[in-house]
Design a protein around this motif. Structure first.
Motif, PDB file in Angstrom:
ATOM      1  N   THR A 169       0.629   7.014  -2.707  1.00 17.92           N
ATOM      2  CA  THR A 169      -0.078   7.516  -3.888  1.00 17.92           C
ATOM      3  C   THR A 169      -1.430   6.836  -4.085  1.00 17.92           C
ATOM      4  N   SER A 170      -1.917   6.131  -3.048  1.00 23.83           N
ATOM      5  CA  SER A 170      -3.248   5.504  -3.043  1.00 23.83           C
ATOM      6  C   SER A 170      -3.316   4.262  -3.927  1.00 23.83           C
ATOM      7  N   HIS A 181      -8.812   3.941   6.241  1.00 26.05           N
ATOM      8  CA  HIS A 181      -8.708   5.248   5.578  1.00 26.05           C
ATOM      9  C   HIS A 181      -8.983   6.388   6.564  1.00 26.05           C
ATOM     10  N   CYS A 207      -5.869   1.368  -8.139  1.00 25.50           N
ATOM     11  CA  CYS A 207      -5.944   2.723  -7.587  1.00 25.50           C
ATOM     12  C   CYS A 207      -7.195   2.810  -6.714  1.00 25.50           C
ATOM     13  N   THR A 208      -6.994   2.910  -5.404  1.00 20.13           N
ATOM     14  CA  THR A 208      -8.136   2.893  -4.477  1.00 20.13           C
ATOM     15  C   THR A 208      -8.854   4.242  -4.401  1.00 20.13           C
ATOM     16  N   LYS A 209      -8.183   5.328  -4.830  1.00 19.14           N
ATOM     17  CA  LYS A 209      -8.775   6.681  -4.821  1.00 19.14           C
ATOM     18  C   LYS A 209      -9.248   7.098  -3.433  1.00 19.14           C
ATOM     19  N   THR A 210      -8.480   6.684  -2.415  1.00 20.66           N
ATOM     20  CA  THR A 210      -8.868   7.024  -1.036  1.00 20.66           C
ATOM     21  C   THR A 210      -7.742   7.729  -0.287  1.00 20.66           C
ATOM     22  N   GLY A 211      -6.739   8.254  -1.004  1.00 20.80           N
ATOM     23  CA  GLY A 211      -5.659   8.989  -0.356  1.00 20.80           C
ATOM     24  C   GLY A 211      -4.556   8.080   0.156  1.00 20.80           C
ATOM     25  N   ARG A 212      -3.797   8.604   1.089  1.00 22.76           N
ATOM     26  CA  ARG A 212      -2.618   7.926   1.639  1.00 22.76           C
ATOM     27  C   ARG A 212      -3.035   6.640   2.353  1.00 22.76           C
ATOM     28  N   LEU A 213      -2.345   5.515   2.056  1.00 19.87           N
ATOM     29  CA  LEU A 213      -2.678   4.209   2.631  1.00 19.87           C
ATOM     30  C   LEU A 213      -1.595   3.803   3.632  1.00 19.87           C
ATOM     31  N   ALA A 249       0.867  -1.190   0.000  1.00 25.02           N
ATOM     32  CA  ALA A 249       0.000   0.000   0.000  1.00 25.02           C
ATOM     33  C   ALA A 249       0.896   1.230   0.000  1.00 25.02           C
TER      34      ALA A 249
END
Length: 593
Positions: A276-277, A316, A294-300, A273
């Motif tokens: 860059t998401s 998240h 790409c999870t599109k949820t911000g920093r993982l 993870a």
């Protein structure tokens, strides 16, 4: 000229087999049997003994035919295999018996029968060998009016034996901390990764240093791969693979800005993870990227895996936890768990329970089967790091304090099972497999805590053997590669692999019916075969038709009877439990008149 009767008598005498002449060593026996007057004398003692042995042997053979084995001529007091308790058999139950098709499909019937026999034999053998397991799990028990959380690690180390006491130690590494921690699958080797570039591999039981390097770069996470010969390090820019001697094997530039890692041992997949998401999967057996999502949820920066089904859980900043599989670009499940951001997630080894902690200072326990919370606890400072042991102990880190909880999902917990203060802020925790040890990485180095009851006492020598040699490790590695599970088989419910996809099957069946113009799977109408000699009269034909139609009804009646018996058995068990509870005396019974 002889008469016909005399000729017949002569023929019968000719047809008899002539007795061979007596040998010189048998002459004495014949003399004993027959006297001078031609009468048979007493049977010799040797012959009597032979007759007795023959009779005894015949008696034993008859006993074997009756299913009763004889020991020294007496019947076995304990015939057949030793009985196994039903609860122990249920513990190792694999599957229900498969229903066999009634008509035709003889080969399929044989295959199903053999499969059920093998499964039942494995189940019974596992139940029998359960008695032979050498170790039992135990927990820390305090004296009367004494809390176990007040017992210090020094007191525990002094009370236990020398070998167990040596498992409590501290490593002072204040220069390159704080540290991330990971134990190998066998629980024998320890991997430490300091945030300022320090990496160390240790055989922690013998305290032998395998390798120690400084990568001169920020380290975000460290993780062992399938064996203790390779490990992955998530550095500031890229992902690196090293061997146990500290030699760099690979620099994988496709995996950049990695923050957290999880290794799936049965799939040979390294899940990462990133900041860059992106959630990426690397197949370490061939060195190729399987998928990038790409999870599109911000920093993982919050990640864990479900050991039961290899699903990845991500936490998240908006308070949600998402479940991911390499087969889908979208999340399988999205759960709103906290009002603030999620700080840590942990899943137990059975894949049933998930524990989360958030910025709202709450610790929640979820049942993953229903995706609903059933326990919620408030911690004054919240929990920054969580870890679950093989036996279900939960460790929660708050600042520089480690608290261990017991039975968090069965009963509401009011106080911790154990507590310990370390020298610096905690950055990583991990329970050691097959040992009652909790490894804590913090700002001042590493601490190995004694936590009685944390580890599984008995290990599977064919899967994870802590005492295996180099040759055994090589053999295990080859077999594991041959049995590697493909990433396409990862799903929420692993039992789906053995089921028929009804929707797809029905659609294919409809297409086939349209193409052929008739239904090939439709049940053919029974037409009695014509028989001669008056056996195909109208009455006989109708009788045969009714006999076939009754067979279908018998299946329905048989299933109904089985259901009734099952319901009746459950009702009797409930009544038995109720009677057992009612027979117990209560403290309030003294107030009854």
């Amino acid at each position: 000229m002889a008469s016909p009767g005399e000729a017949a008598v002569k023929d019968t005498h000719v047809g008899k087999k002539k007795k061979p002449p007596a040998r010189y060593w048998e002459e004495g026996k014949h003399d004993n049997k027959v006297g001078e007057d031609g009468k048979q004398s007493e049977v010799a003692p040797q012959q009597k003994e032979r007759q007795k042995q023959t009779a005894k042997k015949r008696k034993q053979e008859e006993g074997h035919r009756d299913g009763k084995k004889f020991i020294s001529g007496k019947s076995d007091p304990f015939p057949g295999p030793a009985p196994i308790p039903e609860d122990r058999i249920q513990k190792f139950k694999r599957k229900d018996k498969t229903k066999k098709p009634r008509h035709q499909h003889y080969k399929l019937k044989d295959v199903i029968t053999r499969s059920d026999e093998v499964s039942e034999m494995a189940q019974k053998q596992a139940a029998r060998f359960d008695l032979l397991l050498p170790e039992d799990a135990g927990f820390l028990e305090g004296d009367e009016d004494e809390d176990t959380c007040m017992i210090s690690q020094e007191d525990i180390a002094d009370a236990v034996d020398i070998t167990s006491g040596a498992k409590y130690f501290n490593l002072k590494l204040s220069q390159f901390g704080p540290y991330r921690v990971d134990y190998s699958k066998t629980g024998r080797h320890l991997l430490l990764g300091g945030k300022r570039g320090h990496v160390a591999c240790i055989d922690w039981q013998t305290k032998q240093l395998m390798c120690e390097i400084n990568v001169m770069e920020t380290i975000n996470d460290v993780k062992w791969l399938h064996t203790e010969a390779m490990y992955a390090v998530a550095q500031k820019k890229w992902l690196y693979i090293y061997d146990s001697n500290g030699i760099e094997l690979h620099c994988i530039r496709k995996f950049n800005d990695v923050l957290r890692m999880q290794f799936l041992p049965y799939h040979f997949l390294l899940a990462t993870a990133s900041a860059t998401s992106f959630l990426q999967y690397l197949d370490v057996s061939v060195g190729k990227e399987v998928t990038a999502i790409c999870t599109k949820t911000g920093r993982l920066d919050v990640m864990c895996q479900n050991p039961h089904n290899a699903i990845i859980h991500l936490g998240h900043s908006n308070g949600t936890v998402t479940l991911w599989s390499p087969n889908q670009k979208e999340a399988l499940v999205k759960m709103l768990c906290h009002q603030g951001g999620v700080r840590s997630v942990a899943v137990d080894k059975t894949g049933t329970y998930m524990v989360t902690s958030g910025m709202d200072k709450k610790l929640k326990v979820y049942d993953i089967r229903a995706f609903k919370p059933f326990q919620s606890y408030f911690l004054p400072a919240g929990a920054s790091c969580l870890s679950l042991s093989q036996r279900g102990l939960l460790s929660a880190a708050t600042g520089d304090i480690v608290q261990v909880y017991r039975d968090v999902w069965s009963t509401p917990v009011t106080k911790p099972y154990m507590a310990h203060r370390v020298r610096g802020t905690i950055w990583g925790m991990h329970f050691c497999p097959f040992e009652d040890v909790l490894g804590v990485g913090h700002g001042e180095g590493f601490t190995s805590m004694l936590t009685p009851g944390a580890g599984e006492p008995n290990f599977d020598g064919l899967d994870a053997n802590p005492y295996r040699s180099a040759k055994q490790r090589q053999e295990w590695e080859v077999k594991a590669l041959l049995e590697k599970i493909q990433p396409e088989l990862i799903s929420l419910d692993p039992a789906e692999l053995g089921q028929v996809d009804r929707a797809t099957f029905e659609q294919r069946h409809k297409d086939r019916v349209q193409a052929l113009g008739f239904d090939p799977l439709a049940k053919e109408k029974f037409i009695p075969k014509y028989k001669k000699k008056g056996r195909s009269s109208a009455g006989n034909v109708e009788r045969r038709k009714k006999q076939v139609s009754h067979e279908d009804q018998r299946d329905i009646i048989r299933n109904t009877a089985e259901d009734k018996m099952k319901i009746e058995k459950e009702r009797k068990e409930r009544q038995k439990k109720k009677a057992a509870l009612s027979s117990k005396r209560s403290a309030l019974d003294r107030f009854k008149k």
